[in-house]
Motif scaffolding. Structure first.
Motif, mmCIF file in Angstrom:
data_model
loop_
_atom_site.group_PDB
_atom_site.id
_atom_site.type_symbol
_atom_site.label_atom_id
_atom_site.label_comp_id
_atom_site.label_asym_id
_atom_site.label_seq_id
_atom_site.Cartn_x
_atom_site.Cartn_y
_atom_site.Cartn_z
ATOM 1 N N GLN A 1 25.416 15.029 17.591
ATOM 2 C CA GLN A 1 25.082 15.837 18.773
ATOM 3 C C GLN A 1 26.074 15.587 19.901
ATOM 4 O OE1 GLN A 1 21.015 14.910 19.766
ATOM 5 N NE2 GLN A 1 20.215 15.662 17.803
ATOM 6 N N SER A 2 26.430 14.345 20.100
ATOM 7 C CA SER A 2 27.366 14.004 21.174
ATOM 8 C C SER A 2 28.747 14.570 20.928
ATOM 9 C CB SER A 2 27.464 12.480 21.315
ATOM 10 O OG SER A 2 26.218 11.925 21.658
ATOM 11 N N LEU A 3 29.127 14.682 19.653
ATOM 12 C CA LEU A 3 30.480 15.121 19.306
ATOM 13 C C LEU A 3 30.562 16.601 18.945
ATOM 14 C CD1 LEU A 3 31.554 12.090 17.077
ATOM 15 C CD2 LEU A 3 32.177 12.515 19.450
ATOM 16 N N GLY A 4 29.406 17.264 18.852
ATOM 17 C CA GLY A 4 29.407 18.664 18.458
ATOM 18 C C GLY A 4 29.780 18.869 17.007
ATOM 19 N N LEU A 5 29.416 17.910 16.173
ATOM 20 C CA LEU A 5 29.765 17.963 14.758
ATOM 21 C C LEU A 5 28.521 18.045 13.885
ATOM 22 C CD1 LEU A 5 32.554 15.198 14.597
ATOM 23 C CD2 LEU A 5 32.875 17.678 14.777
ATOM 24 N N HIS A 6 28.730 18.380 12.599
ATOM 25 C CA HIS A 6 27.690 18.301 11.593
ATOM 26 C C HIS A 6 27.853 16.986 10.835
ATOM 27 C CE1 HIS A 6 28.139 22.945 11.619
ATOM 28 N NE2 HIS A 6 27.311 22.543 12.576
#
Length: 763
Positions: free
Chosen positions: A245-250
């Motif tokens: 969530q913090s990195l905008g990744l899956h």
């Protein structure tokens, strides 16, 4: 409750006033394994990723959700060693009784709340991680040099900030945990993959360790051992979903991120320019982050906003500057995929990923499927099957090929490292060796038989002291005879058998390539028995044959009668002492007195008394003597396993035979000329045993033309050897050395890379 997992966090500030047994060691940034910079980033920029949890509460919740199931924690034991080792003294060779008590308390605490522990140990160093392994060993050498400099200048142990785990700790921890009734497994590759796989496949409560790779694997929850309070069973859980969530990744993007940042497979410098380009185009630089933190954010943004646009359409090498490192990069990403998992970043079919470097895999994972078993000395050709391939062990199985290393292979391999040979081994014997390895019941045996490659990490040895050899040299002739036994080489006294690659750390060894060490023939009355006889036979008299073979590995067959007359557990100790004193001609009678006296006084001594023992000062020579003995005990584990276990393992576990501070005390007393009665603390039965054991060792050494004399009677040309370490030491052999059987250990250096039999034999 959420806290920041800082590099210098004291958990008590969050959790109350409990006793924080496992929070003594401050974590320097360089000691954290896994993804480069990720630990510091989580600590400083993503504190919400870390949440305080309680194992007792988690276990109760797990039982309610899975009726009839047992909450299980998979423990990455290698990550936990420095937290388990809580004794104050660590430089004298190890406080093994105290350490055993610490492990027992750890196990008891989890058992009391109904949690099952399963411990995994590293069993192999994967070739893709060899460079990182070497880098850490060389760094450890520098740290050890600082430790000895401190000891010489201050005559005391350094502070905990210079802590270095005692030699042999990982090996003996396996046997300690097994003795405590715990399920203990040894990996067939580096343990982190098998730990993550086991947790994933068995619905475990979580993983306990200290490696940011566990934030990358899509597996069960990851808990920090460094933040564990044993009293309350509180620790910190690091949540990979919150990290995403913090990195905008899956979750599926994390392996790609890890490889672009650098990890134990991908060198950090490989994509440095790529990361710099990401940073220069990153528009959301955070002032609250340091440069490394902003680099991680920038790379994550590039993955989510640039690379993802072409996901499934373009290959990674079309989107990233992989160049000649394509194969290594794909392997790095694939190394995070657990059984049944796929990466959306791979367009290739799964089999293309496995054979990306165009190497053809030639062997079934089932040892019984072929009559011949190829042992690949070309370790760069060794590949792995995923965990779960082998139904018997539910662990990965090694596969071998005889292809040469391609030019595109990212690992720089010297010509000698490409040496390879095929040995025909009994498949049933190989299966036994594999089972013993996986169950953590042996040491190095399966590595020799399956890959012909072994390693030994750093020991507390003074690189400036030329009067005492490295343990790597002292015990090499023993290992050579074991190689002969396991691989069938060395016939007729010549070095005709396959060479084994040894990655052993010693002073002056740059570890750029392994030492190629050939087997050495053993002299056993009636000939050398086969492994099938030694390991599987139930015939009468086989136990005597096993003992004959063990003694032959130490070249002590002539002392069989004397050693057999010694009571347990001192048989193994006497065998080791005879070998040491024959091999190392700078040991004197005072040293022998100290070794024997501490072993006798250790019997029946309470653990708390050992913990309270105070030393006048620390002597660097005694530190290195302790290392020699403890590494000798690990060598006994190897030999005993290879010979079919003629002795019980308990007989040479250090908590029964050795205590670092106690030995150091006896060494200092013996140096002052204390009598045997004083050395054994006026215990009459100990006095009798002292003289008996001393007589056995001296008589056996006498048969080898090695008289053990007092330091006071030492010849004049030895005088320089007994000063403080760092003083001028002689680089020549003593007057006791026999002639005609190879170079003395003191004349050996890292320049000669292929070693013939017995070069370090003192005579």
């Amino acid at each position: 409750m959420e806290v920041c997992l800082g590099l210098y966090v004291v958990l008590g500030s969050y959790l109350g006033n409990g006793s924080f047994l496992y929070n003594l060691q401050i974590l320097p940034r360089s000691s954290i394994m896994g993804v480069r910079g990720l630990h510091g980033f989580v600590a400083s920029s993503c504190p919400h990723v870390c949440t305080v949890v309680n194992f007792k509460e988690l276990a109760e919740r797990h039982r309610s959700q899975h009726p009839g199931g047992t909450p299980t924690i998979v423990v990455d034991a290698m990550c936990c060693l420095r937290y388990w080792y809580t004794p104050e003294s660590w430089v004298c060779g190890g406080q093994w009784r105290e350490y055993y008590s610490s492990l027992r308390e750890f196990v008891r605490t989890f058992t009391a709340v109904g949690i099952k522990l399963i411990f995994f140990f590293d069993g192999m160093v994967e070739q893709s991680k060899r460079d990182e392994w070497v880098k850490r060993r060389l760094k450890n050498n520098r740290e050890i040099a600082k430790i000895f400099h401190y000891i010489k200048s201050r005559r005391e142990q350094p502070g905990r900030n210079m802590f270095f785990i005692p030699s042999g700790l990982a090996i003996f921890t396996r046997f300690a945990l097994k003795a405590l009734g715990q399920e203990t497994l040894c990996s067939l590759q580096e343990a982190d993959y098998e730990v993550a796989s086991y947790g994933f496949q068995n619905n475990c409560l979580g993983i306990l360790g200290e490696d940011t790779d566990y934030l990358i694997y899509d597996t069960c929850p990851y808990f920090s051992i460094s933040e564990l309070s044993l009293d309350s069973l509180d620790t910190v859980m690091l949540c990979r979903e919150k990290l995403c969530q913090s990195l905008g990744l899956h979750l599926a993007d994390l392996p790609l991120l890890a490889c672009l940042l650098g990890n134990d497979v991908i060198p950090e410098g490989m994509f440095e320019s790529f990361r710099y380009k990401c940073l220069t185009s990153y528009a959301s630089v955070r002032e609250s982050c340091d440069r490394k933190g902003n680099v991680i954010l920038a790379v994550a943004e590039h993955i989510s906003k640039v690379l993802r646009l072409h996901q499934g359409e373009k290959k990674l090498e079309e989107m990233l500057p992989l160049g000649p490192n394509k194969a290594l990069f794909y392997k790095g990403v694939a190394s995070y995929l657990l059984p049944g998992q796929k990466s959306p970043w791979f367009i290739q079919k799964p089999e293309d990923v496995v054979t990306l470097d165009k190497q053809v895999l030639s062997m079934s994972s089932d040892p019984e499927s072929k009559q011949e078993f190829p042992v690949c000395m070309d370790s760069e050709s060794k590949q792995k099957l995923p965990v779960g391939t082998d139904p018997e062990f539910n662990l990965e199985a090694p596969m071998c090929t005889n292809t040469e290393v391609k030019q595109e292979d990212p690992v720089n391999v010297g010509p000698e490292a490409k040496h390879q040979v095929t040995v025909v081994l009994d498949p049933e014997i190989l299966k036994v060796a594999r089972a013993q390895h996986v169950q953590a019941e042996s040491y190095l045996v399966y590595s020799v038989m399956s890959s012909g490659e072994v390693e030994c990490s750093n020991s507390l040895e003074d690189a400036t002291d030329q009067a005492l050899p490295s343990q790597a040299f002292v015990y090499r002739p023993v290992r050579q005879r074991v190689y002969s036994l396991l691989l069938g080489g060395g016939g007729g006294g010549s070095s005709t058998g396959p060479a084994v690659k040894e990655w052993f750390v010693y002073s002056g060894n740059p570890l750029r390539q392994p030492d190629l060490v050939r087997p050495l023939q053993m002299n056993i009355p009636g000939g050398t028995p086969s492994l099938r006889q030694l390991w599987l036979s139930q015939e009468p008299g086989i136990q005597a044959q096993r003992l004959d073979t063990l003694l032959a590995c130490f070249d002590l067959s002539s002392s069989r009668e004397e050693l057999q007359a010694v009571e347990r557990p001192f048989q193994a100790l006497c065998c080791l002492l005879v070998y040491l004193f024959v091999q190392v001609d700078t040991l004197c009678l005072e040293d022998l007195h100290a070794f024997i006296a501490q072993a006798l006084c250790l019997q029946g001594k309470p653990t708390m008394e050992l913990a309270d023992l105070q030393l006048d000062h620390i002597d660097p020579r005694a530190v290195q003597l302790a290392t020699l003995l403890v590494r000798g005990l690990t060598t006994l584990v190897l030999v005993n396993g290879a010979c079919g276990s003629p002795w019980e393992m308990a007989d040479f576990m250090p908590w029964h035979l050795f205590d670092g501070k106690l030995f150091h005390q006896k060494y200092l007393q013996s140096e002052k000329g204390y009598t045997a009665e004083v050395l054994v603390e006026q215990n009459r039965s100990h006095v009798t045993r002292f003289h008996t054991l001393k007589s056995v060792v001296c008589k056996a050494c006498g048969k080898e033309s090695r008289p053990i004399v007092s330091r006071r009677h030492w010849r004049p040309h030895h005088a320089g050897r007994w000063g403080r370490q760092g003083s001028s030491s002689h680089g020549t052999s003593s007057g006791y050395s026999r002639s005609g059987h190879g170079q003395h250990w003191r004349d050996q250096g890292p320049g000669s890379r292929q070693y013939e039999p017995d070069q370090w034999r003192r005579y």
